[in-house]
Design a protein around this motif. Structure first.
Motif, PDB file in Angstrom:
ATOM      1  N   MET A   1       0.848  -1.190   0.000  1.00 30.12           N
ATOM      2  CA  MET A   1       0.000   0.000   0.000  1.00 30.12           C
ATOM      3  C   MET A   1       0.887   1.245   0.000  1.00 30.12           C
ATOM      4  SD  MET A   1      -2.953   0.969   2.752  1.00 30.12           S
ATOM      5  CE  MET A   1      -3.632  -0.684   2.580  1.00 30.12           C
ATOM      6  N   THR A   2       0.532   2.258  -0.791  1.00 31.09           N
ATOM      7  CA  THR A   2       1.370   3.440  -0.933  1.00 31.09           C
ATOM      8  C   THR A   2       1.212   4.389   0.244  1.00 31.09           C
ATOM      9  OG1 THR A   2      -0.343   4.665  -2.086  1.00 31.09           O
ATOM     10  CG2 THR A   2       1.102   3.278  -3.436  1.00 31.09           C
ATOM     11  N   THR A   3       2.206   5.273   0.402  1.00 35.26           N
ATOM     12  CA  THR A   3       2.125   6.304   1.425  1.00 35.26           C
ATOM     13  C   THR A   3       0.915   7.192   1.180  1.00 35.26           C
ATOM     14  OG1 THR A   3       4.522   6.289   1.670  1.00 35.26           O
ATOM     15  CG2 THR A   3       3.353   8.228   2.475  1.00 35.26           C
ATOM     16  N   HIS A   4       0.614   7.470  -0.091  1.00 35.99           N
ATOM     17  CA  HIS A   4      -0.554   8.262  -0.458  1.00 35.99           C
ATOM     18  C   HIS A   4      -1.829   7.625   0.083  1.00 35.99           C
ATOM     19  CE1 HIS A   4      -3.877   9.515  -3.069  1.00 35.99           C
ATOM     20  NE2 HIS A   4      -3.191  10.616  -3.327  1.00 35.99           N
ATOM     21  N   ALA A   5      -1.953   6.315  -0.079  1.00 43.78           N
ATOM     22  CA  ALA A   5      -3.150   5.620   0.390  1.00 43.78           C
ATOM     23  C   ALA A   5      -3.251   5.661   1.915  1.00 43.78           C
ATOM     24  CB  ALA A   5      -3.136   4.178  -0.105  1.00 43.78           C
ATOM     25  N   HIS A   6      -2.133   5.475   2.604  1.00 44.70           N
ATOM     26  CA  HIS A   6      -2.119   5.557   4.077  1.00 44.70           C
ATOM     27  C   HIS A   6      -2.627   6.928   4.527  1.00 44.70           C
ATOM     28  CE1 HIS A   6      -0.286   1.813   5.328  1.00 44.70           C
ATOM     29  NE2 HIS A   6       0.673   1.956   4.422  1.00 44.70           N
ATOM     30  N   LEU A  29     -16.460   2.267  11.544  1.00 47.40           N
ATOM     31  CA  LEU A  29     -15.391   2.993  10.866  1.00 47.40           C
ATOM     32  C   LEU A  29     -14.834   2.179   9.704  1.00 47.40           C
ATOM     33  CD1 LEU A  29     -13.626   4.426  14.031  1.00 47.40           C
ATOM     34  CD2 LEU A  29     -14.832   5.751  12.284  1.00 47.40           C
ATOM     35  N   GLN A  30     -14.733   0.893   9.903  1.00 48.95           N
ATOM     36  CA  GLN A  30     -14.269   0.005   8.839  1.00 48.95           C
ATOM     37  C   GLN A  30     -15.236   0.061   7.649  1.00 48.95           C
ATOM     38  OE1 GLN A  30     -14.498  -4.281   9.494  1.00 48.95           O
ATOM     39  NE2 GLN A  30     -12.342  -4.448   8.889  1.00 48.95           N
ATOM     40  N   SER A  31     -16.530   0.002   7.941  1.00 46.84           N
ATOM     41  CA  SER A  31     -17.542   0.072   6.884  1.00 46.84           C
ATOM     42  C   SER A  31     -17.492   1.413   6.167  1.00 46.84           C
ATOM     43  CB  SER A  31     -18.939  -0.142   7.471  1.00 46.84           C
ATOM     44  OG  SER A  31     -19.051  -1.422   8.037  1.00 46.84           O
ATOM     45  N   TYR A  32     -17.250   2.472   6.940  1.00 44.11           N
ATOM     46  CA  TYR A  32     -17.161   3.810   6.341  1.00 44.11           C
ATOM     47  C   TYR A  32     -16.045   3.863   5.300  1.00 44.11           C
ATOM     48  CZ  TYR A  32     -15.922   8.739   5.925  1.00 44.11           C
ATOM     49  OH  TYR A  32     -15.611   9.973   5.429  1.00 44.11           O
ATOM     50  N   LEU A  33     -14.894   3.304   5.649  1.00 48.04           N
ATOM     51  CA  LEU A  33     -13.783   3.294   4.696  1.00 48.04           C
ATOM     52  C   LEU A  33     -14.133   2.491   3.454  1.00 48.04           C
ATOM     53  CD1 LEU A  33     -10.663   2.877   7.015  1.00 48.04           C
ATOM     54  CD2 LEU A  33     -11.516   4.950   5.930  1.00 48.04           C
ATOM     55  N   LEU A  34     -14.814   1.405   3.642  1.00 47.04           N
ATOM     56  CA  LEU A  34     -15.192   0.563   2.513  1.00 47.04           C
ATOM     57  C   LEU A  34     -16.196   1.256   1.597  1.00 47.04           C
ATOM     58  CD1 LEU A  34     -15.516  -2.870   4.334  1.00 47.04           C
ATOM     59  CD2 LEU A  34     -13.760  -2.227   2.685  1.00 47.04           C
ATOM     60  N   GLU A  35     -16.984   2.171   2.177  1.00 46.35           N
ATOM     61  CA  GLU A  35     -17.989   2.879   1.379  1.00 46.35           C
ATOM     62  C   GLU A  35     -17.394   4.004   0.553  1.00 46.35           C
ATOM     63  OE1 GLU A  35     -20.683   4.234   4.291  1.00 46.35           O
ATOM     64  OE2 GLU A  35     -21.568   2.258   4.664  1.00 46.35           O
ATOM     65  N   GLN A  36     -16.216   4.468   0.946  1.00 43.81           N
ATOM     66  CA  GLN A  36     -15.593   5.561   0.220  1.00 43.81           C
ATOM     67  C   GLN A  36     -14.994   5.046  -1.081  1.00 43.81           C
ATOM     68  OE1 GLN A  36     -16.068   8.713   1.642  1.00 43.81           O
ATOM     69  NE2 GLN A  36     -17.299   7.292   2.857  1.00 43.81           N
ATOM     70  N   ARG A  40     -11.918   2.259  -1.220  1.00 47.10           N
ATOM     71  CA  ARG A  40     -12.479   0.907  -1.149  1.00 47.10           C
ATOM     72  C   ARG A  40     -11.408  -0.173  -1.267  1.00 47.10           C
ATOM     73  NH1 ARG A  40     -17.157   0.682  -4.990  1.00 47.10           N
ATOM     74  NH2 ARG A  40     -18.043   1.990  -3.361  1.00 47.10           N
ATOM     75  N   ASP A  41     -10.531  -0.031  -2.254  1.00 48.61           N
ATOM     76  CA  ASP A  41      -9.526  -1.065  -2.475  1.00 48.61           C
ATOM     77  C   ASP A  41      -8.524  -1.163  -1.336  1.00 48.61           C
ATOM     78  OD1 ASP A  41     -10.730  -1.638  -4.859  1.00 48.61           O
ATOM     79  OD2 ASP A  41      -9.388  -0.387  -6.047  1.00 48.61           O
ATOM     80  N   VAL A  42      -8.078  -0.010  -0.830  1.00 52.64           N
ATOM     81  CA  VAL A  42      -7.042  -0.033   0.199  1.00 52.64           C
ATOM     82  C   VAL A  42      -7.600  -0.441   1.559  1.00 52.64           C
ATOM     83  CG1 VAL A  42      -5.714   1.726  -0.993  1.00 52.64           C
ATOM     84  CG2 VAL A  42      -7.303   2.404   0.800  1.00 52.64           C
ATOM     85  N   ALA A  43      -8.921  -0.369   1.727  1.00 52.95           N
ATOM     86  CA  ALA A  43      -9.512  -0.684   3.031  1.00 52.95           C
ATOM     87  C   ALA A  43     -10.098  -2.085   3.098  1.00 52.95           C
ATOM     88  CB  ALA A  43     -10.600   0.342   3.350  1.00 52.95           C
ATOM     89  N   SER A  44     -10.026  -2.839   2.010  1.00 50.11           N
ATOM     90  CA  SER A  44     -10.691  -4.136   1.963  1.00 50.11           C
ATOM     91  C   SER A  44     -10.149  -5.110   2.998  1.00 50.11           C
ATOM     92  CB  SER A  44     -10.551  -4.729   0.550  1.00 50.11           C
ATOM     93  OG  SER A  44      -9.180  -4.849   0.211  1.00 50.11           O
ATOM     94  N   SER A  45      -8.900  -4.957   3.404  1.00 55.87           N
ATOM     95  CA  SER A  45      -8.313  -5.848   4.405  1.00 55.87           C
ATOM     96  C   SER A  45      -7.915  -5.061   5.651  1.00 55.87           C
ATOM     97  CB  SER A  45      -7.092  -6.566   3.818  1.00 55.87           C
ATOM     98  OG  SER A  45      -6.119  -5.618   3.401  1.00 55.87           O
ATOM     99  N   TYR A  46      -8.695  -4.053   5.957  1.00 56.94           N
ATOM    100  CA  TYR A  46      -8.375  -3.154   7.065  1.00 56.94           C
ATOM    101  C   TYR A  46      -8.579  -3.863   8.396  1.00 56.94           C
ATOM    102  CZ  TYR A  46      -8.147   1.319   9.543  1.00 56.94           C
ATOM    103  OH  TYR A  46      -7.784   2.358  10.364  1.00 56.94           O
ATOM    104  N   SER A  47      -7.500  -4.014   9.146  1.00 51.86           N
ATOM    105  CA  SER A  47      -7.545  -4.760  10.407  1.00 51.86           C
ATOM    106  C   SER A  47      -7.568  -3.816  11.601  1.00 51.86           C
ATOM    107  CB  SER A  47      -6.321  -5.673  10.510  1.00 51.86           C
ATOM    108  OG  SER A  47      -5.140  -4.895  10.622  1.00 51.86           O
TER     109      SER A  47
END
Length: 305
Positions: A1-6, A29-36, A40-47
Motif C-alpha cells: 500500500m502506498t504512502t498516499h493511500a495511508h 469505521l471500517q464500513s465507512y472506509l469501505l464505502e468511500q 475501497r480497495d485499500v480498506a478491503s483488508s483493514y484490520s
C-alpha cells in the motif's frame, strides 16, 4: 500500500471521527472506509491492528486525539483535546478525493470537463515548503508582469498561499526586513541555499492574512467594515461561497441582501467587487464607494467612445 493511500485513509478517519455526533465502533469505521469510492480497495483488508496504528498517527501528525469510550462502546475524539483537524488537512483530503475521481475510465471522459487553465510554478511548491520549514534562504529569478527584465532575488520564505488558483510565497527580504509576496508563475531557476534566516519577531503565519482578501496585506493601514448590498441572486451565491471568513449577513429582503466584511481595502478586493458589475452596490466605506463610482464612470466612458 502506498504512502498516499495511508495518508488518505488516516485523513478520512480523522474527519469522520471529528464530524460524528456519537461514538463510532471499529466496525462502523471500517464500513465507512469501505464505502468511500477512493478508499475501497485499500480498506478491503483493514484490520484492527492497522486501525490502532492509524489512531497513533492521527494523534501525532494531525493533533487529533482519539480514545475508546467504554460507556458508549465506541471511539470518540478526546473532549479534553482542543485540537481540530486543520483546514489544510481538509483541503488535502479534498485534493486526494479529486485526484481519485479524475482517474476516470476513458468512456466517462465526455461527461467530465476540467478547467483548461492550469496554474504555473507548482513544481516550486515542494522545495519552497522545505525552505519554509528549515528557515533557509532561497534564490530565484523573478519577472513582474509590468517589467521587461527579470531580476535575481534572495529571500527567506515564510508562507505559501493560494489565491484564485495561483500560488504565492510570502517572503522576508533580508536587506530591508520587508515582507514581499511573489507569484510562483513568475518564478524561475529556484534554488535553496544553505544559508539560514530568522523570521521577523512576532510573525504569525496563521494570522498574517486573516483580514486580507487575496494576497495584498497593507502594513500601514487598518481594516475597514465593508458593507455591500447585493441583488438576491448574487447575494445567495456569495452566501454559499463567502468572500471572506469575516462575512456577516446584515439583512435580507426580496430585493436585496446586505452583507459586511471586515477586511483591508485592497486592489484584490476592488477587482472582485468590480467583477460583480450591477449586481453589487458598495454602501461603506465612503472612500471605496467613491472609487467604485469613478471606476464605473470610466468604464461607461470607454464604451461611449
Amino acid at each position: 500500500m502506498t504512502t498516499h493511500a495511508h495518508l488518505q485513509r488516516q485523513l478520512a478517519l480523522a474527519l469522520r471521527l471529528q464530524q460524528a455526533k456519537r461514538a463510532l465502533s471499529f466496525s462502523e469505521l471500517q464500513s465507512y472506509l469501505l464505502e468511500q469510492t477512493a478508499l475501497r480497495d485499500v480498506a478491503s483488508s483493514y484490520s484492527r491492528r492497522t486501525f490502532e496504528r492509524d489512531l497513533k498517527v492521527i494523534a501525532e501528525d494531525f493533533g487529533v486525539a482519539v480514545r475508546f469510550d467504554a460507556r458508549q462502546r465506541g471511539y470518540v475524539v478526546d473532549e479534553t483535546d482542543p485540537s481540530a483537524l486543520l483546514p489544510g488537512h481538509q483541503r488535502l483530503l479534498e485534493a486526494m478525493e479529486l485526484q481519485a475521481f479524475l482517474r476516470l475510465p476513458a468512456t466517462l471522459a465526455p461527461y467530465v470537463q476540467l478547467e483548461s487553465r492550469q496554474p504555473l510554478g507548482l513544481e516550486h511548491l515542494r522545495p519552497l515548503l522545505s525552505a519554509v520549514q528549515s528557515r533557509q534562504l532561497v534564490e530565484f529569478t523573478y519577472r513582474k508582469f509590468w517589467e521587461s527584465q527579470p531580476t535575481r532575488r534572495l529571500v527567506g520564505p515564510l508562507l505559501l498561499k493560494e489565491f484564485r488558483g495561483r500560488w504565492y510565497v510570502l517572503a522576508l527580504i533580508p536587506e530591508s526586513g520587508e515582507l514581499r509576496c511573489f507569484g510562483l508563475d513568475r518564478l524561475t531557476d529556484l534554488s535553496v541555499t544553505v544559508r539560514a534566516f530568522i523570521p521577523p519577531a512576532g510573525f504569525d503565519a496563521a494570522a498574517y492574512y486573516a483580514a486580507a482578501f487575496g494576497i495584498i496585506r497593507p502594513d500601514d493601514e487598518e481594516t475597514q467594515e465593508v458593507v455591500l448590498s447585493l441583488t438576491p441572486t448574487q447575494g445567495r451565491y456569495v452566501q454559499t461561497f463567502p468572500l471572506h471568513s469575516s462575512q456577516r449577513l446584515l439583512s435580507q429582503s426580496e430585493t436585496a441582501i446586505r452583507l459586511s466584511l471586515t477586511v483591508y481595502d485592497t486592489h484584490d478586493l476592488r477587482m472582485e467587487l468590480l467583477s460583480m458589475g450591477q449586481e453589487v452596490e458598495v454602501l461603506a466605506p465612503a472612500s471605496l464607494r467613491e472609487w467604485m463610482l469613478q471606476s464605473c464612470a470610466v468604464a461607461q466612458a470607454n464604451y461611449a467612445n
